[in-house]
Design a protein around this motif. Structure first.
Motif, PDB file in Angstrom:
ATOM      1  N   UNK A   1     -34.250 -46.834  81.236  1.00  0.00           N
ATOM      2  CA  UNK A   1     -33.821 -48.190  81.084  1.00  0.00           C
ATOM      3  C   UNK A   1     -33.276 -48.631  82.447  1.00  0.00           C
TER       4      UNK A   1
ATOM      5  N   UNK B   1     -33.389 -59.159  77.512  1.00  0.00           N
ATOM      6  CA  UNK B   1     -33.650 -57.710  77.522  1.00  0.00           C
ATOM      7  C   UNK B   1     -34.256 -57.226  76.582  1.00  0.00           C
TER       8      UNK B   1
ATOM      9  N   UNK C   1     -20.144 -46.181  81.263  1.00  0.00           N
ATOM     10  CA  UNK C   1     -20.820 -46.015  79.963  1.00  0.00           C
ATOM     11  C   UNK C   1     -21.884 -47.053  79.252  1.00  0.00           C
ATOM     12  N   UNK C   2     -21.522 -48.125  79.660  1.00  0.00           N
ATOM     13  CA  UNK C   2     -22.474 -49.146  78.842  1.00  0.00           C
ATOM     14  C   UNK C   2     -23.565 -49.823  79.809  1.00  0.00           C
ATOM     15  N   UNK C   3     -24.805 -49.172  79.383  1.00  0.00           N
ATOM     16  CA  UNK C   3     -26.271 -49.361  79.841  1.00  0.00           C
ATOM     17  C   UNK C   3     -26.546 -50.846  79.674  1.00  0.00           C
ATOM     18  N   UNK C   4     -26.114 -51.529  78.304  1.00  0.00           N
ATOM     19  CA  UNK C   4     -26.378 -52.641  78.256  1.00  0.00           C
ATOM     20  C   UNK C   4     -25.665 -53.803  79.122  1.00  0.00           C
ATOM     21  N   UNK C   5     -24.312 -53.460  79.428  1.00  0.00           N
ATOM     22  CA  UNK C   5     -23.533 -54.288  80.320  1.00  0.00           C
ATOM     23  C   UNK C   5     -23.915 -54.316  81.751  1.00  0.00           C
TER      24      UNK C   5
ATOM     25  N   UNK D   1     -27.754 -51.649  74.420  1.00  0.00           N
ATOM     26  CA  UNK D   1     -28.245 -50.427  74.972  1.00  0.00           C
ATOM     27  C   UNK D   1     -28.772 -49.323  73.810  1.00  0.00           C
TER      28      UNK D   1
ATOM     29  N   UNK E   1     -20.261 -37.875  76.861  1.00  0.00           N
ATOM     30  CA  UNK E   1     -20.298 -38.398  75.489  1.00  0.00           C
ATOM     31  C   UNK E   1     -21.083 -39.861  75.363  1.00  0.00           C
ATOM     32  N   UNK E   2     -21.889 -40.208  76.582  1.00  0.00           N
ATOM     33  CA  UNK E   2     -22.319 -41.346  76.596  1.00  0.00           C
ATOM     34  C   UNK E   2     -24.017 -41.045  76.431  1.00  0.00           C
ATOM     35  N   UNK E   3     -24.873 -41.840  76.726  1.00  0.00           N
ATOM     36  CA  UNK E   3     -26.267 -42.006  76.448  1.00  0.00           C
ATOM     37  C   UNK E   3     -26.873 -40.758  77.175  1.00  0.00           C
ATOM     38  N   UNK E   4     -27.869 -40.030  76.835  1.00  0.00           N
ATOM     39  CA  UNK E   4     -28.513 -39.213  77.701  1.00  0.00           C
ATOM     40  C   UNK E   4     -28.906 -39.654  78.975  1.00  0.00           C
TER      41      UNK E   4
ATOM     42  N   UNK F   1     -17.977 -56.268  73.564  1.00  0.00           N
ATOM     43  CA  UNK F   1     -19.059 -56.350  74.437  1.00  0.00           C
ATOM     44  C   UNK F   1     -19.031 -57.614  75.570  1.00  0.00           C
TER      45      UNK F   1
ATOM     46  N   UNK G   1     -23.016 -41.850  72.915  1.00  0.00           N
ATOM     47  CA  UNK G   1     -24.000 -40.793  72.478  1.00  0.00           C
ATOM     48  C   UNK G   1     -23.872 -40.713  70.848  1.00  0.00           C
TER      49      UNK G   1
ATOM     50  N   UNK H   1     -32.631 -41.015  79.285  1.00  0.00           N
ATOM     51  CA  UNK H   1     -32.795 -42.261  78.755  1.00  0.00           C
ATOM     52  C   UNK H   1     -32.069 -43.402  79.463  1.00  0.00           C
TER      53      UNK H   1
ATOM     54  N   UNK I   1     -27.145 -53.873  82.599  1.00  0.00           N
ATOM     55  CA  UNK I   1     -28.431 -54.434  82.558  1.00  0.00           C
ATOM     56  C   UNK I   1     -28.232 -55.874  82.424  1.00  0.00           C
ATOM     57  N   UNK I   2     -27.309 -56.432  81.541  1.00  0.00           N
ATOM     58  CA  UNK I   2     -27.072 -57.790  81.124  1.00  0.00           C
ATOM     59  C   UNK I   2     -26.439 -58.504  82.612  1.00  0.00           C
TER      60      UNK I   2
END
Ligand code: NI
Lengths: 207, 207
Positions: A98, B98, A70-74, B73, A88-91, A45, B46, A94, A76-77
């Motif tokens: 965010x 976050x 893919x990475x929502x956290x990256x 995430x 295959x990633x977050x819905x 990460x 996911x 969702x 955002x951060x």
């Protein structure tokens, strides 16, 4: 945010080698890339975050938005301009929740129904493919072809970007389906001169 | 949120096998686990999200908080109770920003200075280790031993949880360093009867 989807570059450090990665991306930006996606599959990460922050700095002078795969956290951060996700990633809903409405959200789809689903759940654009067969594992799955690509374009009200096996040789056919742009990896980063490659593709798109 | 750190279980599906994973975690919760960390290294976003949502449902009747390893995430999307990060993950202060102040943030440290850094940057607790040598790659690095663990405990004002090679055989020595709890993987999930293992460890801690 008004987005220019025409020449959408997806990164691949395995194509450039780590030493010349940033240099080659910068050359591609000089050559006319309009949108940049950071795709990393095998890194921690912190490294993903650092790469995204560096690419944001490189893309900024060109005014090119940076999208994280893919990475929502990256996303955002690093305060990236958006996120690109697939099955295959977050819905999707969702991710949208965010991400908020000021960031770009892309969804990968291989069929009109999947594209329509992505639009309904909140995506801003669709990445459709693989258009043509490709060697890259990253665009795995059967090629959907130009006919299905055109159906995807017609099935949604949001921009569609074609991805997979697209090069200068077939760009005009892809453009004729009504896509807003093309997503490229090897045609630019696998080229000895990414700037030249991007320039040629831009010219191809424009004429 | 008042946290009970005593018996902190970290998941490992390779120890339980996928078929009995949820069942074994539930047994461990029945046996007295007080805190649960979802650790997954080789899955798509996911799947990680789905696993976290399922574990939240399983842990809820026990009132046990669920913490996500590494992935901010997933923690946000699944509305987990917190996030646990280490050196290779997002910067602590970025994660805290976050995550907000209502979620728990843990930081892995192997030395007093690293623990103090984590506390200064916003961590709520420290995971210190590996205390003892361990076979698990996941707790790689040299064992820090009981003396350094005690120094870590003294170097911060936040709770410290020992991790790595801890079992019923050495639990009382670890407790004597002043830790708020112990982090366990194989001692519980590698046991044929996780409920019995957790009960024994709880008893060991209490007496
Ligand atoms: Ni069973």
């Amino acid at each position: 945010m008004k987005i220019d989807y025409r020449l959408y570059l997806v990164t691949d450090r395995t194509l450039t080698g780590e030493t010349h990665f940033y240099e080659k991306v910068q050359q591609a930006l000089k050559g006319g890339v309009t949108l940049l996606q950071v795709r990393e599959k095998e890194v921690g990460s912190r490294e993903f975050y650092d790469i995204t922050c560096t690419l944001k700095k490189i893309a900024a002078p060109f005014g090119v938005p940076v999208i994280v795969n893919d990475r929502l956290d990256i996303a955002l951060a690093a305060d990236a301009d958006g996120l690109h996700i697939g099955e295959g990633d977050l819905p999707v809903e969702v991710a949208r929740k965010w991400l908020g409405n000021r960031k770009l959200l892309g969804y990968s789809a291989g069929s009109p129904s999947s594209a329509a689903y992505g639009e309904r759940m909140g995506a801003d654009y669709i990445g459709a493919g693989a258009v043509f067969p490709t060697d890259s594992k990253k665009d795995a799955g059967t090629a959907i072809g130009l006919k299905t690509l055109e159906e995807v374009v017609k099935s949604v009200g949001i921009p569609v970007v074609g991805i997979g096996g697209i090069s200068a040789a077939n760009l005009s056919q892809v453009k004729a389906t009504g896509v807003a742009g093309v997503s490229l990896i090897s045609a630019v980063l696998g080229h000895a001169e990414p700037e030249k490659a991007a320039k040629e593709l831009t010219l191809q798109w424009t004429t």
